[in-house]
Design a protein around this motif. Structure first.
Motif, mmCIF file in Angstrom:
data_model
loop_
_atom_site.group_PDB
_atom_site.id
_atom_site.type_symbol
_atom_site.label_atom_id
_atom_site.label_comp_id
_atom_site.label_asym_id
_atom_site.label_seq_id
_atom_site.Cartn_x
_atom_site.Cartn_y
_atom_site.Cartn_z
ATOM 1 N N ASP A 41 54.626 43.776 55.155
ATOM 2 C CA ASP A 41 54.694 44.202 53.763
ATOM 3 C C ASP A 41 56.113 44.647 53.415
ATOM 4 N N GLU A 42 56.836 43.767 52.743
ATOM 5 C CA GLU A 42 58.214 44.042 52.326
ATOM 6 C C GLU A 42 59.074 44.566 53.471
ATOM 7 N N SER A 84 50.372 45.421 48.365
ATOM 8 C CA SER A 84 50.162 46.426 49.409
ATOM 9 C C SER A 84 48.698 46.810 49.510
ATOM 10 N N GLN A 117 54.918 48.832 54.336
ATOM 11 C CA GLN A 117 56.030 48.845 53.377
ATOM 12 C C GLN A 117 56.793 50.159 53.517
HETATM 13 MG MG LIG Z 1 53.762 47.091 47.849
#
Ligand SMILES: [Mg+2]
Ligand SMILES: Nc1ncnc2c1ncn2[C@@H]1O[C@H](COP(=O)(O)OP(=O)(O)OP(=O)(O)O)[C@@H](O)[C@H]1O
Lengths: 428, 251
Positions: free
Chosen positions: B170-171, B41, B85
């Motif tokens: 991000d995720e 991240s 995220q």
């Molecule tokens: Mg992360």
């Protein structure tokens, strides 16, 4: 021969000595006389007085005021776009019938306060001045003694007003002083919405002392929207004295867009069970504005709910004051009282004094309060920037959103839009 | 398209990225995997321009431009998009309003006229359908009261509206149920062209069945310690990260 120098208070009061009340009935004159007596023992409060700790009155007590002069007024610029309302125009404290809507609404009595005194209906006379007398508060007592005129609205039992009333409360001239007063009565099972805009025309450094006495009877709904948008260098001290009866619902939305010194005293006495009370406020201060909201909610009986949210955005060297008192009396079991005050300071030089005060004397109650002061959330700004929005526009979006949220409960759509637009324009 | 060379970054004086090298070409899909706290991240935030992170060494070029001196908004306007995220809730700012502002500021940056109301609405309709985002959500405040999965879908909706050259996800898969995962992944695939590129950060091989990567990188302790093809993801799934950790310690 000795001459004693006039005190600041006496000099201030002398401005109103030329107002003529001789055509009022003796009863109403006696109320004024009593207030004048009380004034002998009152003076401009100093910061030693807890109630006025953060609001100094020098700007008012040191000024030379005069009464506002008649001017020709075009009200169009003060109207709220698309708001279909019965418009009532008060100029320098007196109802101007020629500028007001002529059409009456079914089930609603509307007239000037002075006319209400003349016709002296029971419902009016037994309430007028009742909750404002002998409160030991200078400005309220001045209003009791020297109020000029204002609006009386009474909605009959079992009536729903067809449309809102919009009171345009206009002051004119430089350094004029105005003392105006309204009385609103919502009879049982009625529903009424009122908007009041406080504006000024061609005048700097006006002073206005305004009082609204508000009576919400059993099962009645009343929404009062108060828009303070006098341009800079104006001084206002206003008081709403509200009394609620059983099962009633009262909402006030206060939007303050500016003011060299604004002091709002909002007092709600909840006298019976199952009432709902909503107090929402927004204050946007810049330059050297000083905006002070003091609210009191007095829960006297059980099973009542009050919700209070005030939000402020303070820029430059402005100051905000929020003081929210909530009393829950021993008898007021099962009270829910929620209070919140959130502020954003846009500069280091802006100041907020925020003080929630809960005094709870009953044990089975739910009360909460919170006060936050902060800057705009950096992470949210970054999120907006990461979508291609410039930092300045991101800030504007965030501030507008914060401010709009405060008055999101205004139920009159054109008014809601008007307020939102004013907020957006403010932060453009 | 994107060239990262020897990128070092710190936050509060603590070094998190310790020399990242990565090159991404148009049309490619790169997956970045790696244990919690390894800096995934952080890398995406640094690329998006989050000011809290200080770049202490290295360069990042995007289409020949050094982007490290650009503000976050200018990076976005150049075509970099980050799906967070943890998407941020912004009460009071409507999704629609904010996207319109974003699109118009980007168009102004590119010297283009603002989008017409009609064109914009048509686009909202088309792109929200793409990720099966309830049109009611498009009108609500940004992410406010959205469920975890709705927030992730909203990220991809925003990506679809902004049509970036480089998207960093991000995720985006975490917190999605199987159906939502398929919807989001197919949304991403539909937006793929030979001219744009995607970086997917994930912990799960599962996502890579849907969004098939050309390269898989393992980020560990602030460095890319291994690069391979999609088989690497399968291997990681099977063996866990210890294998990589041991490898790097031994190296
Ligand atoms: Mg992360
Ligand atoms: N503000 C901060 N101050 C100090 N350390 C920080 C800060 N923000 C992040 N870190 C640290 O940086 C490291 C990398 O964090 P990062 O969020 O990039 O990891 P990640 O690889 O995305 O992990 P995850 O898989 O859990 O999302 C972590 O050790 C984290 O604690």
């Amino acid at each position: 021969m000795t001459t004693t120098e006039l005190s600041k208070k006496d000099k201030f009061l002398s401005v109103f000595s030329s107002q003529d009340y001789s055509d009022e009935e003796n009863y109403y004159i006696s109320l004024r006389t009593q207030a004048k007596e009380e004034l002998k023992n009152l003076d401009f409060p100093t910061s030693k007085n807890e109630y006025w700790k953060y609001t100094r009155l020098g700007k008012i007590s040191n000024s030379d005021f005069c009464l506002g002069k008649q001017e020709s007024i075009d009200i169009n610029s003060f109207l709220i776009p698309d708001l279909d309302a019965t418009v009532l125009v008060v100029v320098n404290g007196y109802l101007d019938e020629s500028l007001s809507s002529k059409i009456q609404q079914n089930g609603v009595t509307v007239c000037s306060l002075s006319h209400a005194k003349k016709t002296n209906q029971d419902s009016f006379s037994k309430r007028f001045n009742k909750n404002t007398a002998s409160k030991n508060e200078l400005f309220l007592t001045i209003n009791n003694a020297f109020h000029s005129d204002g609006i009386f609205i009474e909605i009959d039992r079992n009536h729903i007003a067809e449309k809102p009333f919009h009171i345009l409360n206009i002051t004119t001239s430089n350094q004029s002083a105005t003392i105006s007063r309204n009385v609103f009565i919502s009879q049982p099972n009625s529903k009424l919405k009122i908007v009041e805009s406080f504006v000024n025309l061609n005048g700097e450094a006006n002073f206005q002392n305004h009082v609204s006495e508000i009576f919400v009877e059993e099962n009645a709904h009343l929404e009062y929207n108060k828009i303070q948008e006098k341009s800079n260098n104006n001084f206002s001290v206003t008081t709403e004295q509200v009394q609620q009866k059983a099962n009633s619902n009262f909402t006030i939305n206060t939007a303050t867009f500016s003011g060299a010194l604004v002091r709002n005293n909002l007092n709600v006495e909840i006298e019976a069970e199952n009432c709902e009370t909503h107090l929402y406020g927004l204050y946007l201060a810049k330059n050297k504005d000083h905006i002070d909201n003091h609210t009191v909610i007095d829960h006297k009986e059980p099973h009542c709910n009050s919700f209070e949210v005030y939000k402020g955005v303070l820029e430059d060297e402005s100051t905000g004051v929020f003081n929210g008192k909530v009393f829950v009396r021993p008898n007021a079991q099962k009270t829910n009282a929620f209070q919140q005050n959130n502020n954003i300071l846009l500069n280091d030089t802006a100041t907020i004094y925020s003080k929630p005060e809960l005094e709870i004397y009953a044990d089975d109650v739910k009360c909460s309060h919170g006060s936050t002061t902060g800057q705009i959330d950096d992470v949210a700004i970054f999120y907006l920037q990461s979508r291609g929005i410039g930092k300045q526009s991101a800030l504007k979006l965030m501030i507008s959103a914060f401010a709009k949220d405060a008055l999101d409960k205004i139920s009159i759509e054109p008014l809601h839009d008007f307020i939102n637009l004013k907020i957006e324009q403010r932060f453009e | 398209m994107l060239k990262i060379k020897d990128l070092h970054a710190t936050i509060n004086g603590k070094e998190i990225l310790k020399g990242i090298h990565l090159e991404i070409k148009p049309g490619e899909v790169h997956a970045i995997m790696g244990p919690n706290g390894s800096g995934k991240s952080t890398l995406s935030s640094v690329l998006a321009g989050r000011e809290e992170y200080e770049v202490t060494k290295g360069t990042v070029e995007f289409n020949g431009k050094n982007i490290l001196d650009l503000s976050p908004e200018d990076r976005a306007r150049e075509g970099i998009f980050l799906a967070f995220q943890y998407p941020i809730e912004i009460p009071g700012v409507s999704n629609i309003n904010f996207l319109k502002t974003a699109i118009n500021e980007t168009r102004a940056y590119q010297g283009k006229e603002p989008i017409s109301a009609k064109e914009f609405l048509a686009m909202v309709k088309e792109k929200s359908a793409l990720v099966e985002l309830d049109s009611k959500l498009a009108n609500r405040s940004v992410n406010e009261g959205f469920s975890g999965g709705e927030k992730k879908r909203n990220e991809i909706f925003q990506m679809a509206m902004l049509n970036p050259k480089l998207a960093i996800l991000d995720e985006t898969d975490s917190g999605l149920d199987i159906d939502a995962l398929r919807i989001v992944a197919s949304g991403v695939n539909k937006l793929k062209t030979p001219k744009n590129a995607t970086v997917v950060i994930t912990h799960y091989q599962r996502l890579l069945d849907y969004i098939v990567p050309d390269f898989v990188h393992v980020l560990y302790n602030g460095k890319i310690v291994k690069t391979g093809t999609k088989e690497l993801a399968l291997e990681l799934e099977e063996k866990g990260y210890d294998w990589i950790k041991n490898d790097t310690i031994n190296a």
